[in-house]
Write a protein that holds these residues in place. Structure first.
Motif, PDB file in Angstrom:
ATOM      1  N   ARG A 287       0.817  -1.227   0.000  1.00 35.67           N
ATOM      2  CA  ARG A 287       0.000   0.000   0.000  1.00 35.67           C
ATOM      3  C   ARG A 287       0.850   1.275   0.000  1.00 35.67           C
ATOM      4  O   ARG A 287       0.926   1.954  -0.998  1.00 35.67           O
ATOM      5  N   ASN A 288       1.517   1.570   1.129  1.00 33.32           N
ATOM      6  CA  ASN A 288       2.285   2.817   1.153  1.00 33.32           C
ATOM      7  C   ASN A 288       3.732   2.558   0.740  1.00 33.32           C
ATOM      8  O   ASN A 288       4.572   2.213   1.575  1.00 33.32           O
ATOM      9  N   CYS A 289       4.024   2.724  -0.548  1.00 31.38           N
ATOM     10  CA  CYS A 289       5.397   2.523  -1.025  1.00 31.38           C
ATOM     11  C   CYS A 289       6.082   3.856  -1.289  1.00 31.38           C
ATOM     12  O   CYS A 289       6.937   3.964  -2.181  1.00 31.38           O
ATOM     13  N   ALA A 290       5.697   4.881  -0.539  1.00 32.41           N
ATOM     14  CA  ALA A 290       6.370   6.186  -0.699  1.00 32.41           C
ATOM     15  C   ALA A 290       7.863   6.002  -0.451  1.00 32.41           C
ATOM     16  O   ALA A 290       8.268   5.308   0.489  1.00 32.41           O
ATOM     17  N   LEU A 291       8.671   6.585  -1.308  1.00 31.91           N
ATOM     18  CA  LEU A 291      10.126   6.499  -1.179  1.00 31.91           C
ATOM     19  C   LEU A 291      10.686   7.843  -0.727  1.00 31.91           C
ATOM     20  O   LEU A 291      10.320   8.883  -1.271  1.00 31.91           O
ATOM     21  N   ASP A 292      11.572   7.786   0.246  1.00 34.25           N
ATOM     22  CA  ASP A 292      12.294   8.976   0.684  1.00 34.25           C
ATOM     23  C   ASP A 292      13.515   9.126  -0.232  1.00 34.25           C
ATOM     24  O   ASP A 292      14.451   8.337  -0.171  1.00 34.25           O
ATOM     25  N   SER A 293      13.480  10.131  -1.105  1.00 28.75           N
ATOM     26  CA  SER A 293      14.566  10.317  -2.084  1.00 28.75           C
ATOM     27  C   SER A 293      15.502  11.438  -1.664  1.00 28.75           C
ATOM     28  O   SER A 293      16.174  12.040  -2.515  1.00 28.75           O
ATOM     29  N   SER A 294      15.570  11.731  -0.359  1.00 27.56           N
ATOM     30  CA  SER A 294      16.387  12.887   0.055  1.00 27.56           C
ATOM     31  C   SER A 294      17.874  12.652  -0.210  1.00 27.56           C
ATOM     32  O   SER A 294      18.602  13.584  -0.529  1.00 27.56           O
ATOM     33  N   ARG A 295      18.323  11.396  -0.127  1.00 30.69           N
ATOM     34  CA  ARG A 295      19.738  11.143  -0.403  1.00 30.69           C
ATOM     35  C   ARG A 295      20.051  11.471  -1.869  1.00 30.69           C
ATOM     36  O   ARG A 295      21.041  12.141  -2.171  1.00 30.69           O
ATOM     37  N   ALA A 296      19.184  11.017  -2.772  1.00 33.21           N
ATOM     38  CA  ALA A 296      19.396  11.304  -4.201  1.00 33.21           C
ATOM     39  C   ALA A 296      19.325  12.811  -4.446  1.00 33.21           C
ATOM     40  O   ALA A 296      20.089  13.359  -5.243  1.00 33.21           O
ATOM     41  N   ARG A 297      18.421  13.477  -3.737  1.00 30.70           N
ATOM     42  CA  ARG A 297      18.298  14.930  -3.931  1.00 30.70           C
ATOM     43  C   ARG A 297      19.575  15.654  -3.512  1.00 30.70           C
ATOM     44  O   ARG A 297      19.953  16.649  -4.102  1.00 30.70           O
ATOM     45  N   ARG A 298      20.238  15.106  -2.471  1.00 33.72           N
ATOM     46  CA  ARG A 298      21.498  15.733  -2.046  1.00 33.72           C
ATOM     47  C   ARG A 298      22.618  15.454  -3.051  1.00 33.72           C
ATOM     48  O   ARG A 298      23.492  16.271  -3.272  1.00 33.72           O
ATOM     49  N   LEU A 299      22.591  14.247  -3.671  1.00 33.21           N
ATOM     50  CA  LEU A 299      23.661  13.829  -4.581  1.00 33.21           C
ATOM     51  C   LEU A 299      23.581  14.473  -5.954  1.00 33.21           C
ATOM     52  O   LEU A 299      24.598  14.712  -6.600  1.00 33.21           O
ATOM     53  N   LEU A 300      22.340  14.715  -6.419  1.00 30.96           N
ATOM     54  CA  LEU A 300      22.114  15.024  -7.839  1.00 30.96           C
ATOM     55  C   LEU A 300      21.751  16.492  -8.071  1.00 30.96           C
ATOM     56  O   LEU A 300      21.054  17.091  -7.254  1.00 30.96           O
ATOM     57  N   ARG A 301      22.175  17.000  -9.224  1.00 26.68           N
ATOM     58  CA  ARG A 301      21.691  18.312  -9.659  1.00 26.68           C
ATOM     59  C   ARG A 301      20.303  18.166 -10.287  1.00 26.68           C
ATOM     60  O   ARG A 301      19.477  19.057 -10.227  1.00 26.68           O
ATOM     61  N   THR A 302      20.057  17.029 -10.942  1.00 31.56           N
ATOM     62  CA  THR A 302      18.752  16.783 -11.575  1.00 31.56           C
ATOM     63  C   THR A 302      17.658  16.877 -10.523  1.00 31.56           C
ATOM     64  O   THR A 302      17.765  16.247  -9.467  1.00 31.56           O
ATOM     65  N   ARG A 303      16.620  17.642 -10.811  1.00 28.15           N
ATOM     66  CA  ARG A 303      15.526  17.770  -9.848  1.00 28.15           C
ATOM     67  C   ARG A 303      14.531  16.635 -10.050  1.00 28.15           C
ATOM     68  O   ARG A 303      14.175  16.299 -11.177  1.00 28.15           O
ATOM     69  N   LEU A 304      14.121  16.037  -8.943  1.00 29.84           N
ATOM     70  CA  LEU A 304      13.166  14.926  -8.984  1.00 29.84           C
ATOM     71  C   LEU A 304      11.801  15.522  -8.654  1.00 29.84           C
ATOM     72  O   LEU A 304      11.341  15.482  -7.515  1.00 29.84           O
ATOM     73  N   ARG A 305      11.184  16.097  -9.679  1.00 26.46           N
ATOM     74  CA  ARG A 305       9.984  16.892  -9.441  1.00 26.46           C
ATOM     75  C   ARG A 305       8.764  16.042  -9.075  1.00 26.46           C
ATOM     76  O   ARG A 305       8.622  14.915  -9.558  1.00 26.46           O
ATOM     77  N   GLY A 306       7.898  16.618  -8.275  1.00 28.37           N
ATOM     78  CA  GLY A 306       6.617  15.986  -7.999  1.00 28.37           C
ATOM     79  C   GLY A 306       5.686  16.183  -9.192  1.00 28.37           C
ATOM     80  O   GLY A 306       5.960  16.997 -10.083  1.00 28.37           O
ATOM     81  N   VAL A 307       4.554  15.456  -9.181  1.00 31.71           N
ATOM     82  CA  VAL A 307       3.644  15.483 -10.335  1.00 31.71           C
ATOM     83  C   VAL A 307       3.112  16.903 -10.583  1.00 31.71           C
ATOM     84  O   VAL A 307       3.098  17.379 -11.720  1.00 31.71           O
TER      85      VAL A 307
END
Ligand SMILES: NC(=O)c1ccc[n+]([C@@H]2O[C@H](COP(=O)([O-])OP(=O)(O)OC[C@H]3O[C@@H](n4cnc5c(N)ncnc54)[C@H](OP(=O)(O)O)[C@@H]3O)[C@@H](O)[C@H]2O)c1
Length: 284
Positions: free
Chosen positions: A253-273
């Motif tokens: 059911r709740n498969c929300a992923l915490d992508s904060s590590r990737a956000r710190r590593l990457l310049r690419t923005r992981l935008r929400g819908v």
């Protein structure tokens, strides 16, 4: 510029990866299995990842610096041979030629029972056959290639062309499909262009291990479906909601992923819908 080999180049993500990598000036080779290769933006090679010797031989000839492994099957008799064993074959062959490996995994390796979002420290706990195959793939990949990056992502959507999930939503909204959308299944959908850009950026980084790369907005399948329908100018009022908790088949059911590590590593923005739709002029 790197020599990149992309498995599953004919897939939804694979095609965007091939295009972006090629536009970025990388030397791109990509594999297909049953579909004809779509373009000449890459060197196209036929490959069945179930065939360990063929995978080994191909990588030995190509000598890529980076392999991005997207090929998989979501179900059927090929689920384990392709999705799990195939990933192991690719990881062994990549390690043998000293190539870096980015393996695509999924949020459904988790059981979906967690409060809040899953981090990279949470252990896999799949409840579906597909989730179990992807978890097995992660284990095989990590054993064969300890330096691999295991990218766990969520629902992949896009507009040119439309993806499978959005097409399903439009079919539901217009009554072509009788299915309903779950109001209690939470995912962090990611725009295919953002995901491909993040994967290509990862090619140049020295990170290894699991990494959550998903969109910034956690949404129910129902809420996501309504946004996607509106983005395609389709009235979402035809979409009926349902509870995953009441489904006869157990689903994460709740498969929300915490992508904060990737956000710190990457310049690419992981935008929400919402942000993606606003940027594309499709937020209605
Ligand atoms: N789509 C999502 O919402 C989502 C969500 C989370 C994670 N992921 C992960 O992201 C990755 C890409 O997903 P996608 O939706 O872009 O995939 P897709 O469109 O279903 O494409 C699958 C690819 O795998 C290839 N393939 C299948 N069997 C093969 C075999 N035996 N040997 C070699 N190649 C084979 C297919 O080749 P042919 O078409 O030429 O046969 C195709 O290129 C997958 O690893 C998936 O687990 C996807």
């Amino acid at each position: 510029m790197a020599r990149i080999f992309i498995t599953g180049g004919t897939g939804y993500l694979g095609r965007v990866l091939v295009r972006q990598a090629s536009l970025g000036g990388h030397h791109v080779a990509a594999s297909y299995h049953t579909q004809a290769p779509p373009s000449d933006e890459a060197i196209w090679l036929s490959l069945d990842v179930r065939d360990a010797l063929a995978v080994e031989d191909l990588l030995d000839r190509l000598r890529p610096e980076v392999v991005i492994h997207t090929a998989y099957r979501q179900g059927g008799p090929d689920l384990l041979p392709v999705t799990a064993m195939g990933a192991g074959n690719v990881a062994r062959a990549a390690a043998a030629v000293g190539a870096r490996l980015i393996h695509l995994s999924s949020d459904v390796i988790f059981d979906g029972e967690r409060e809040g979002a899953y981090t990279e420290d949470d252990p896999p706990s799949p409840v579906s056959a597909y989730g179990a195959a992807k978890a097995r793939a992660e284990a095989l990949v990590t054993a064969a290639h300890p330096g691999a990056i295991v990218v766990r992502t969520s629902l992949i959507y896009g507009f040119a062309p439309i993806d499978r999930i959005s097409q399903f939503v439009l079919d539901v909204a217009t009554g072509r499909s009788p299915e309903r959308l779950f109001t209690d299944e939470i995912r962090c959908p990611i725009y295919v262009e953002d995901l491909a850009a993040a994967l290509l950026e990862l090619c140049g980084l020295s990170y290894s291990g699991p990494l959550h790369v998903a969109g910034a907005e956690a949404l129910s399948r129902y809420a996501f479906g309504a946004m996607i329908a509106r983005a395609w100018n389709v009235d979402p009022s035809g979409i009926q909601g349902a509870l995953s908790a009441e489904s006869p088949v157990r689903r994460p059911r709740n498969c929300a992923l915490d992508s904060s590590r990737a956000r710190r590593l990457l310049r690419t923005r992981l935008r929400g819908v919402s942000e993606v739709l606003r940027d594309l002029g499709r937020l209605r």
